[in-house]
Design a protein around this motif. Sequence first.
Motif, PDB file in Angstrom:
ATOM      1  N   ILE A 177      -5.836 -39.497 -30.196  1.00  0.00           N
ATOM      2  CA  ILE A 177      -7.054 -39.055 -30.887  1.00  0.00           C
ATOM      3  C   ILE A 177      -7.931 -40.268 -31.228  1.00  0.00           C
ATOM      4  O   ILE A 177      -9.151 -40.250 -31.053  1.00  0.00           O
ATOM      5  N   GLU A 178      -7.290 -41.354 -31.692  1.00  0.00           N
ATOM      6  CA  GLU A 178      -8.088 -42.529 -32.089  1.00  0.00           C
ATOM      7  C   GLU A 178      -8.811 -43.150 -30.902  1.00  0.00           C
ATOM      8  O   GLU A 178      -9.986 -43.502 -30.990  1.00  0.00           O
ATOM      9  N   ILE A 179      -8.122 -43.273 -29.782  1.00  0.00           N
ATOM     10  CA  ILE A 179      -8.782 -43.907 -28.624  1.00  0.00           C
ATOM     11  C   ILE A 179      -9.790 -42.930 -27.996  1.00  0.00           C
ATOM     12  O   ILE A 179     -10.865 -43.347 -27.547  1.00  0.00           O
ATOM     13  N   ALA A 180      -9.482 -41.626 -28.010  1.00  0.00           N
ATOM     14  CA  ALA A 180     -10.407 -40.656 -27.399  1.00  0.00           C
ATOM     15  C   ALA A 180     -11.733 -40.587 -28.155  1.00  0.00           C
ATOM     16  O   ALA A 180     -12.803 -40.494 -27.540  1.00  0.00           O
ATOM     17  N   THR A 181     -11.684 -40.646 -29.484  1.00  0.00           N
ATOM     18  CA  THR A 181     -12.935 -40.568 -30.247  1.00  0.00           C
ATOM     19  C   THR A 181     -13.709 -41.887 -30.190  1.00  0.00           C
ATOM     20  O   THR A 181     -14.919 -41.921 -30.403  1.00  0.00           O
ATOM     21  N   GLU A 182     -13.017 -42.963 -29.897  1.00  0.00           N
ATOM     22  CA  GLU A 182     -13.636 -44.284 -29.812  1.00  0.00           C
ATOM     23  C   GLU A 182     -14.329 -44.495 -28.456  1.00  0.00           C
ATOM     24  O   GLU A 182     -15.367 -45.157 -28.359  1.00  0.00           O
ATOM     25  N   LEU A 183     -13.734 -43.916 -27.399  1.00  0.00           N
ATOM     26  CA  LEU A 183     -14.155 -44.284 -26.040  1.00  0.00           C
ATOM     27  C   LEU A 183     -15.589 -43.879 -25.647  1.00  0.00           C
ATOM     28  O   LEU A 183     -16.257 -44.665 -24.965  1.00  0.00           O
ATOM     29  N   PRO A 184     -16.092 -42.690 -26.035  1.00  0.00           N
ATOM     30  CA  PRO A 184     -17.435 -42.339 -25.542  1.00  0.00           C
ATOM     31  C   PRO A 184     -18.477 -43.395 -25.908  1.00  0.00           C
ATOM     32  O   PRO A 184     -19.229 -43.866 -25.035  1.00  0.00           O
ATOM     33  N   ALA A 185     -18.509 -43.808 -27.172  1.00  0.00           N
ATOM     34  CA  ALA A 185     -19.505 -44.804 -27.596  1.00  0.00           C
ATOM     35  C   ALA A 185     -19.229 -46.147 -26.921  1.00  0.00           C
ATOM     36  O   ALA A 185     -20.159 -46.838 -26.486  1.00  0.00           O
ATOM     37  N   ARG A 186     -17.944 -46.502 -26.807  1.00  0.00           N
ATOM     38  CA  ARG A 186     -17.604 -47.792 -26.203  1.00  0.00           C
ATOM     39  C   ARG A 186     -18.016 -47.820 -24.730  1.00  0.00           C
ATOM     40  O   ARG A 186     -18.562 -48.796 -24.231  1.00  0.00           O
ATOM     41  N   MET A 187     -17.754 -46.715 -24.028  1.00  0.00           N
ATOM     42  CA  MET A 187     -18.111 -46.691 -22.596  1.00  0.00           C
ATOM     43  C   MET A 187     -19.630 -46.695 -22.410  1.00  0.00           C
ATOM     44  O   MET A 187     -20.143 -47.353 -21.506  1.00  0.00           O
ATOM     45  N   ARG A 188     -20.338 -45.997 -23.298  1.00  0.00           N
ATOM     46  CA  ARG A 188     -21.809 -46.006 -23.178  1.00  0.00           C
ATOM     47  C   ARG A 188     -22.358 -47.410 -23.430  1.00  0.00           C
ATOM     48  O   ARG A 188     -23.325 -47.834 -22.804  1.00  0.00           O
ATOM     49  N   SER A 189     -21.721 -48.139 -24.365  1.00  0.00           N
ATOM     50  CA  SER A 189     -22.221 -49.488 -24.644  1.00  0.00           C
ATOM     51  C   SER A 189     -21.961 -50.406 -23.435  1.00  0.00           C
ATOM     52  O   SER A 189     -22.676 -51.367 -23.211  1.00  0.00           O
ATOM     53  N   ILE A 190     -20.965 -50.096 -22.640  1.00  0.00           N
ATOM     54  CA  ILE A 190     -20.660 -50.912 -21.449  1.00  0.00           C
ATOM     55  C   ILE A 190     -21.491 -50.454 -20.247  1.00  0.00           C
ATOM     56  O   ILE A 190     -22.056 -51.262 -19.511  1.00  0.00           O
ATOM     57  N   LEU A 191     -21.592 -49.135 -20.087  1.00  0.00           N
ATOM     58  CA  LEU A 191     -22.211 -48.599 -18.864  1.00  0.00           C
ATOM     59  C   LEU A 191     -23.706 -48.332 -19.020  1.00  0.00           C
ATOM     60  O   LEU A 191     -24.391 -48.036 -18.046  1.00  0.00           O
ATOM     61  N   GLY A 192     -24.186 -48.399 -20.245  1.00  0.00           N
ATOM     62  CA  GLY A 192     -25.606 -48.104 -20.493  1.00  0.00           C
ATOM     63  C   GLY A 192     -25.753 -46.690 -21.029  1.00  0.00           C
ATOM     64  O   GLY A 192     -24.968 -45.800 -20.692  1.00  0.00           O
ATOM     65  N   LYS A 193     -26.781 -46.518 -21.856  1.00  0.00           N
ATOM     66  CA  LYS A 193     -26.942 -45.227 -22.560  1.00  0.00           C
ATOM     67  C   LYS A 193     -27.123 -44.053 -21.607  1.00  0.00           C
ATOM     68  O   LYS A 193     -26.748 -42.934 -21.895  1.00  0.00           O
ATOM     69  N   GLY A 194     -27.710 -44.322 -20.427  1.00  0.00           N
ATOM     70  CA  GLY A 194     -27.990 -43.225 -19.487  1.00  0.00           C
ATOM     71  C   GLY A 194     -26.771 -42.746 -18.717  1.00  0.00           C
ATOM     72  O   GLY A 194     -26.832 -41.710 -18.046  1.00  0.00           O
ATOM     73  N   ALA A 195     -25.657 -43.461 -18.797  1.00  0.00           N
ATOM     74  CA  ALA A 195     -24.480 -43.096 -17.986  1.00  0.00           C
ATOM     75  C   ALA A 195     -23.911 -41.746 -18.439  1.00  0.00           C
ATOM     76  O   ALA A 195     -23.889 -41.444 -19.632  1.00  0.00           O
ATOM     77  N   GLN A 196     -23.471 -40.970 -17.459  1.00  0.00           N
ATOM     78  CA  GLN A 196     -22.917 -39.633 -17.752  1.00  0.00           C
ATOM     79  C   GLN A 196     -21.440 -39.782 -18.153  1.00  0.00           C
ATOM     80  O   GLN A 196     -20.537 -39.403 -17.396  1.00  0.00           O
ATOM     81  N   VAL A 197     -21.199 -40.329 -19.329  1.00  0.00           N
ATOM     82  CA  VAL A 197     -19.826 -40.613 -19.754  1.00  0.00           C
ATOM     83  C   VAL A 197     -19.085 -39.320 -20.098  1.00  0.00           C
ATOM     84  O   VAL A 197     -19.639 -38.435 -20.761  1.00  0.00           O
ATOM     85  N   ARG A 198     -17.843 -39.234 -19.626  1.00  0.00           N
ATOM     86  CA  ARG A 198     -16.979 -38.088 -19.978  1.00  0.00           C
ATOM     87  C   ARG A 198     -15.662 -38.641 -20.460  1.00  0.00           C
ATOM     88  O   ARG A 198     -15.079 -39.541 -19.826  1.00  0.00           O
ATOM     89  N   VAL A 199     -15.160 -38.111 -21.571  1.00  0.00           N
ATOM     90  CA  VAL A 199     -13.812 -38.475 -22.024  1.00  0.00           C
ATOM     91  C   VAL A 199     -13.025 -37.177 -22.173  1.00  0.00           C
ATOM     92  O   VAL A 199     -13.491 -36.231 -22.827  1.00  0.00           O
ATOM     93  N   ILE A 200     -11.869 -37.153 -21.546  1.00  0.00           N
ATOM     94  CA  ILE A 200     -11.055 -35.926 -21.558  1.00  0.00           C
ATOM     95  C   ILE A 200      -9.687 -36.249 -22.152  1.00  0.00           C
ATOM     96  O   ILE A 200      -9.001 -37.170 -21.691  1.00  0.00           O
ATOM     97  N   ALA A 201      -9.303 -35.507 -23.187  1.00  0.00           N
ATOM     98  CA  ALA A 201      -7.969 -35.678 -23.785  1.00  0.00           C
ATOM     99  C   ALA A 201      -7.071 -34.561 -23.268  1.00  0.00           C
ATOM    100  O   ALA A 201      -7.435 -33.380 -23.329  1.00  0.00           O
TER     101      ALA A 201
END
Length: 419
Positions: A177-201
């Motif tokens: 739960i901790e890593i899943a809720t952390e990852l969307p914002a972290r991935m967007r900061s790496i890939l750019g705000k426009g990236a279609q980020v998906r996190v699936i638990a």
Amino acid sequence: MARKWQEFVLVKRIVIIGAGFAGVWSALSAARLLDKHAVGPDQVEVMVVAPRASLDLRPRFYEANVAEMTAPVGAVFEAAGVRFVAGTVEIIDADGKAIEYADPGGARVRLAYDRLVLASGSRLVRPEIAGLKEHAFSIDQLDEASQFEAHLRGLAGRADSVARNTAIVIGGGFTGIEIATELPARMRSILGKGAQVRVIAIERADAIGPELGAGPRPVIVEALASQGVECRLSTSVVEIDAGGVRTTAGERIDSLSVVWTGGMRASPLTEQIDCERDALGRLLVDADLRVASAPEIFATGDTARARTDASGNHTVMSCQHALGLGRFSGNNAAADLLEIPTLPYSQERYVTCLDLGPWGSVVTAGWDRVVQLSGAEAKQRKRYINSTLIMPPPPVRAEALAAADPSQPRNPSSLQARA
Ligand SMILES: Cc1cc2nc3c(=O)[nH]c(=O)nc-3n(C[C@H](O)[C@H](O)[C@H](O)COP(=O)(O)OP(=O)(O)OC[C@H]3O[C@@H](n4cnc5c(N)ncnc54)[C@H](O)[C@@H]3O)c2cc1C
């Protein structure tokens, strides 16, 4: 009455295996008791054997900048009169009262002990799922979490694709739960705000956070939804490859970033001690935290299952309990050697504090986990725990020894814990 230690010619030795939460506090509490009874290191030596003189802050490994999540403890050991030896213990010879460790150069060293405290923690369990060992990341140990972070940063240089933009977290327990809720914002900061980020638990139980119970679940579900985390419940992963996973539902999910968080097991060193164990491999210890078959051996932290209170609750693998157990185990190993009364372990209060990414956190109290705080207010508590409460004391002898007093813990009950 304590024995007259000045009469002993030979030095006695308390060996502590591990420099995690339980090991550090064991060493300091043993040093504190010896100091209180005017027993110097020339009479009883307190020695910690671990790979590095640094306390890895495992509860923070879901965060960014993970290389910083370790706190040096060499100076505080020196201030407290604790000797540190770099090594990885391979053998516990309970009959011979000795351990054997490999030093950093690979040489094998045999070391006798008078009392032994096993504080070698736990490791993530990796079951036989096809491709798991080769293709799944984890955030269990510092090097593994660092590797995952480097991988995430490296995604920025990869071509845009569904697999690049998707992360899969296998296991919907505390760490998941901790890593899943952390990852969307972290991935967007790496890939750019426009990236279609998906996190699936992906969780095999029919509810997220199965071991957390119903109390905090609505809050957790809200937080996951607020970050856009998708949950697949009653689902397991059957196969992992370099490009994604296949689930028991027959679904193929493309992802370059699969994180395995499914369960912990006590350090393999526990298997060398003749003792009854629980399902997690932890040694069943008495109120002194002593192992029944070997009265000179104490187990602590994630290697021990101890009763916390008169209501029949038991420790869980957690920082909260490791900090408390450590203070008692070191004290009791030293007290036993000095032939003075030990202090029965108890830790009445139990709380949890779970980070839920940018949404906030949730704090619960009691074994039925009644929600006390959530959102931004709980996040402040989590930050305090992570940056202050779990940190080792400064390298000031009086302060470090005082903080290790098991009868006056530095408030470990306000720390987070897990089921
Ligand atoms: C990602 C993650 C998140 C977590 N979040 C939370 C949380 O929010 N709240 C919470 O309460 N708990 C949390 N935990 C659990 C918590 O980190 C552990 O319960 C705690 O670290 C246990 O402390 P310990 O001292 O027993 O063991 P550890 O911290 O594992 O320390 C073990 C020590 O032993 C050493 N060691 C191991 N093997 C040997 C050997 N053979 N020879 C010599 N030394 C050895 C290691 O190097 C280390 O120094 C989390 C854990 C993880 C992995």
